[in-house]
Design a protein around this motif. Structure first.
Motif, short mmCIF file in Angstrom:
data_model
loop_
_atom_site.label_atom_id
_atom_site.label_comp_id
_atom_site.label_asym_id
_atom_site.label_seq_id
_atom_site.Cartn_x
_atom_site.Cartn_y
_atom_site.Cartn_z
N THR A 1 3.06 -18.18 -105.10
CA THR A 1 3.54 -17.45 -105.53
C THR A 1 3.05 -15.98 -105.22
OG1 THR A 1 4.86 -18.51 -107.61
CG2 THR A 1 4.01 -16.07 -107.65
N VAL A 2 3.26 -14.56 -104.95
CA VAL A 2 2.80 -13.28 -104.65
C VAL A 2 3.05 -12.27 -105.56
CG1 VAL A 2 2.17 -11.73 -103.03
CG2 VAL A 2 2.99 -13.92 -102.46
N LEU A 3 2.04 -12.04 -106.76
CA LEU A 3 2.67 -11.03 -107.42
C LEU A 3 2.50 -9.18 -107.28
CD1 LEU A 3 0.26 -12.85 -110.53
CD2 LEU A 3 2.73 -12.91 -110.07
N VAL A 4 3.61 -8.71 -106.82
CA VAL A 4 3.33 -7.38 -105.65
C VAL A 4 3.48 -6.31 -107.41
CG1 VAL A 4 4.06 -6.18 -103.71
CG2 VAL A 4 4.58 -8.60 -104.17
N GLY A 5 3.69 -7.30 -108.42
CA GLY A 5 3.87 -6.00 -109.29
C GLY A 5 3.35 -5.11 -110.18
N ILE A 6 3.10 -3.63 -110.49
CA ILE A 6 1.94 -3.35 -111.71
C ILE A 6 2.26 -4.10 -112.91
CG2 ILE A 6 1.02 -1.98 -111.83
CD1 ILE A 6 0.65 -2.68 -109.01
N ALA B 1 1.34 -14.59 -98.11
CA ALA B 1 2.01 -15.78 -98.51
C ALA B 1 1.81 -17.13 -97.07
CB ALA B 1 3.27 -15.79 -98.68
N GLY B 2 1.29 -16.05 -96.15
CA GLY B 2 1.32 -16.77 -94.42
C GLY B 2 2.57 -17.16 -93.90
N SER B 3 2.51 -17.20 -92.94
CA SER B 3 4.04 -17.99 -92.47
C SER B 3 5.05 -18.90 -93.20
CB SER B 3 4.01 -18.67 -91.36
OG SER B 3 4.83 -19.11 -90.09
N ILE B 4 5.79 -17.77 -93.10
CA ILE B 4 7.37 -17.53 -94.09
C ILE B 4 8.28 -17.99 -93.05
CG2 ILE B 4 6.74 -16.38 -96.01
CD1 ILE B 4 8.18 -13.99 -95.67
N VAL B 5 7.96 -18.42 -91.72
CA VAL B 5 9.47 -18.92 -91.21
C VAL B 5 10.29 -20.52 -91.62
CG1 VAL B 5 9.60 -19.54 -88.41
CG2 VAL B 5 8.20 -17.35 -89.47
N GLY B 6 11.38 -19.25 -91.18
CA GLY B 6 12.23 -20.51 -92.58
C GLY B 6 12.09 -21.53 -93.13
N GLU B 7 11.35 -20.36 -93.65
CA GLU B 7 10.92 -21.42 -95.57
C GLU B 7 11.99 -20.23 -96.38
OE1 GLU B 7 7.14 -21.18 -96.48
OE2 GLU B 7 7.09 -22.94 -95.50
N THR B 8 12.95 -20.86 -97.29
CA THR B 8 13.30 -20.68 -98.89
C THR B 8 12.51 -19.48 -99.69
OG1 THR B 8 14.69 -22.15 -98.71
CG2 THR B 8 14.69 -20.81 -100.36
N VAL B 9 12.72 -18.26 -99.75
CA VAL B 9 11.92 -17.48 -100.15
C VAL B 9 12.30 -16.81 -101.61
CG1 VAL B 9 10.89 -14.79 -100.25
CG2 VAL B 9 10.95 -16.43 -98.39
N VAL B 10 12.35 -16.41 -102.72
CA VAL B 10 13.47 -15.71 -103.71
C VAL B 10 11.51 -13.92 -103.81
CG1 VAL B 10 13.15 -15.49 -106.18
CG2 VAL B 10 13.81 -17.81 -104.95
N VAL B 11 12.49 -13.12 -104.20
CA VAL B 11 12.22 -12.12 -104.94
C VAL B 11 13.06 -11.76 -105.93
CG1 VAL B 11 12.07 -9.46 -104.39
CG2 VAL B 11 11.81 -11.65 -102.46
N VAL B 12 11.89 -11.48 -106.92
CA VAL B 12 12.48 -11.45 -108.53
C VAL B 12 11.79 -9.85 -108.20
CG1 VAL B 12 11.48 -11.68 -110.90
CG2 VAL B 12 11.20 -13.06 -109.02
N GLY C 1 12.44 -26.08 -105.28
CA GLY C 1 12.00 -24.79 -105.80
C GLY C 1 12.00 -24.55 -104.29
N ALA C 2 11.38 -23.68 -104.49
CA ALA C 2 11.24 -22.24 -103.77
C ALA C 2 10.48 -22.61 -102.78
CB ALA C 2 11.41 -20.96 -103.39
N ASP C 3 9.72 -22.30 -100.77
CA ASP C 3 8.91 -22.78 -101.06
C ASP C 3 7.58 -20.95 -101.42
OD1 ASP C 3 9.13 -24.92 -98.93
OD2 ASP C 3 10.46 -23.28 -98.19
N VAL C 4 8.28 -20.32 -101.73
CA VAL C 4 7.09 -18.98 -101.71
C VAL C 4 8.22 -17.94 -102.78
CG1 VAL C 4 5.91 -17.05 -100.83
CG2 VAL C 4 6.50 -19.23 -99.48
N SER C 5 7.35 -17.11 -103.49
CA SER C 5 8.20 -15.97 -104.34
C SER C 5 7.22 -15.28 -104.63
CB SER C 5 9.12 -16.58 -105.46
OG SER C 5 7.44 -16.55 -106.60
N PHE C 6 7.91 -13.87 -104.72
CA PHE C 6 7.03 -12.32 -105.37
C PHE C 6 7.30 -12.00 -105.81
CE2 PHE C 6 7.72 -13.60 -100.56
CZ PHE C 6 6.76 -12.91 -99.89
N GLU C 7 6.92 -11.23 -106.71
CA GLU C 7 7.20 -11.43 -107.96
C GLU C 7 6.66 -9.56 -108.41
OE1 GLU C 7 7.56 -8.75 -112.26
OE2 GLU C 7 5.58 -9.26 -110.65
N CYS C 8 8.25 -8.51 -108.36
CA CYS C 8 7.90 -7.41 -107.43
C CYS C 8 8.41 -6.33 -109.04
CB CYS C 8 9.08 -7.51 -105.94
SG CYS C 8 8.77 -7.82 -104.95
N ILE C 9 8.16 -6.54 -110.20
CA ILE C 9 8.88 -5.93 -110.73
C ILE C 9 7.25 -5.70 -112.17
CG2 ILE C 9 9.75 -5.95 -113.66
CD1 ILE C 9 12.12 -7.71 -111.90
N GLY C 10 6.63 -6.95 -112.57
CA GLY C 10 5.39 -6.50 -113.15
C GLY C 10 5.45 -6.30 -114.18
#
Length: 365
Positions: free
Chosen positions: A268-273, A168-179, A241-250
């Motif tokens: 948005t970073v897709l991490v789930g399988i 996602a690059g630098s996320i310092v101070g940013e609003t992040v959503v983790v799904v 909306g958030a600066d970055v989100s991480f999808e961790c379900i798939g």
């Protein structure tokens, strides 16, 4: 030695197998201290074969069919193969699970986690639900003095979260959503916090996982069953909306949700399988200049995770919800995770010691 061997769906057996032979040149033999049960191990138990090759031998390892599971592990070096330098017998280490060819375009360009012949330890080659395991020395990381023994089994899933955060690059101070606040979601929360995220919003429906998310660093937890998650995230971010989100379900629905909760030009970073395809209108990406990034496993992030655990920025203890012996791995591990997935994060397994006088014939696939 005893090992947990995958024979088929719902068929993992703790049985006596020959000890692995002496490690080949460039490899080491590890005496396993702890090994965690991963979601991919659970997939192999419930619905396998998923990753384990059963029709043709794996192109890198030659494994086909029966496989000793386990890739989230730490231990100490028992034997060095020819030509291994920088390590000695007795060193406490953790091992990256991405066995790779070193010859394809991706390996040569520093992207070994997407190697053309990628083989995960414990899925495409015999793994660490056993007393001893052989792995390439290039995958090893030394553990600092005083590093908690159990923590070594949590480095691998945390490295998955760390790789996603770095994508996602630098996320310092940013609003992040983790799904999703399963194991990888929780690891991603912890890594995002360690990387300086300003606020971490988690979307989760399980009561137990909601509490665990707050315990490991979430600022706010929203339940998509109880609210309009997209509207709530926008309300918390000045309507953007958030600066970055991480999808961790798939899942196809949560993938769209992860994209919907970010601002224009967000990531948005897709991490789930993902196990099934989805229908998505890509004009939503074009019209908003949002970025969707894939993240698979890890690429050197073991070093970051070890440093963050050692200096206290990451505490692995909240992730460990069970400690069992190898004899209990089916009932106390796999079946426990199937029956009570919500209340468990990481169950770690301690193999039995190998008798000192044991012979070491080569383990045949």
């Amino acid at each position: 030695m005893k090992a947990a061997v995958w024979h088929g769906r719902k068929d993992i057996r703790v049985e006596d197998v020959p000890l692995p032979g002496a490690p080949p040149a460039g490899w080491v033999q590890i005496k396993v201290h702890w090994c965690g049960i991963c979601g991919s191990d659970l997939h192999e138990y419930v619905a396998g074969p998923v990753f384990i090759p059963v029709d043709t031998p794996h192109p890198l390892t030659g494994l086909k069919g029966q496989c000793i599971l386990g890739h989230e592990f730490s231990g100490e070096i028992a034997t060095l193969g020819e030509g291994v330098t920088g390590f000695k017998v007795g060193d406490r280490v953790a091992a990256d699970a991405c066995q790779h060819c070193g010859e394809c375009y991706y390996c040569k360009h520093g992207m070994y986690n997407i190697c053309e012949k990628l083989a995960f330890t414990g899925l495409m080659n015999n793994g660490a639900f056993a007393s001893l395991v052989n792995v390439p020395a290039e995958l090893l990381y030394k553990l600092p003095n005083g590093f908690p023994t159990e923590a070594g089994a949590l480095i691998e899933p945390l490295a998955v979260g760390m790789h996603a955060v770095k994508k996602a690059g630098s996320i310092v101070g940013e609003t992040v959503v983790v799904v999703g606040a399963g194991t990888i979601g929780l690891c991603t929360i912890m890594c995002a916090k360690a990387a300086g995220a300003g606020r971490i919003i988690v979307l989760e429906m399980s009561a137990a996982r909601k509490a665990k998310a707050l315990e490991v660093g979430a600022s706010i937890v929203l339940d998509p069953k109880e609210c309009d998650a997209v509207a709530e995230v926008k309300a918390l971010t000045g309507g953007y909306g958030a600066d970055v989100s991480f999808e961790c379900i798939g899942h196809r629905d949560t993938a769209k949700l992860a994209i919907d909760v970010i601002r224009k030009a967000g990531k948005t970073v897709l991490v789930g399988i993902f196990e099934e395809p989805s229908s998505f209108n890509f004009f939503e990406i074009v019209a908003t200049e949002k970025q969707v990034i894939g993240s698979l496993a890890y690429n050197g992030e073991f070093a970051d995770v070890i440093r963050f655990i050692a200096d206290g920025r990451i505490d692995v203890q909240p992730l460990i919800t069970g400690r069992i012996t190898l004899d209990d791995i089916v009932s106390g591990g796999f079946e426990e995770l199937v029956a009570h997935k919500d209340r468990n994060v990481k169950i770690i397994v301690q193999p039995q010691a190998v008798p000192a006088a044991a012979e070491q014939p080569e383990l045949v696939h």
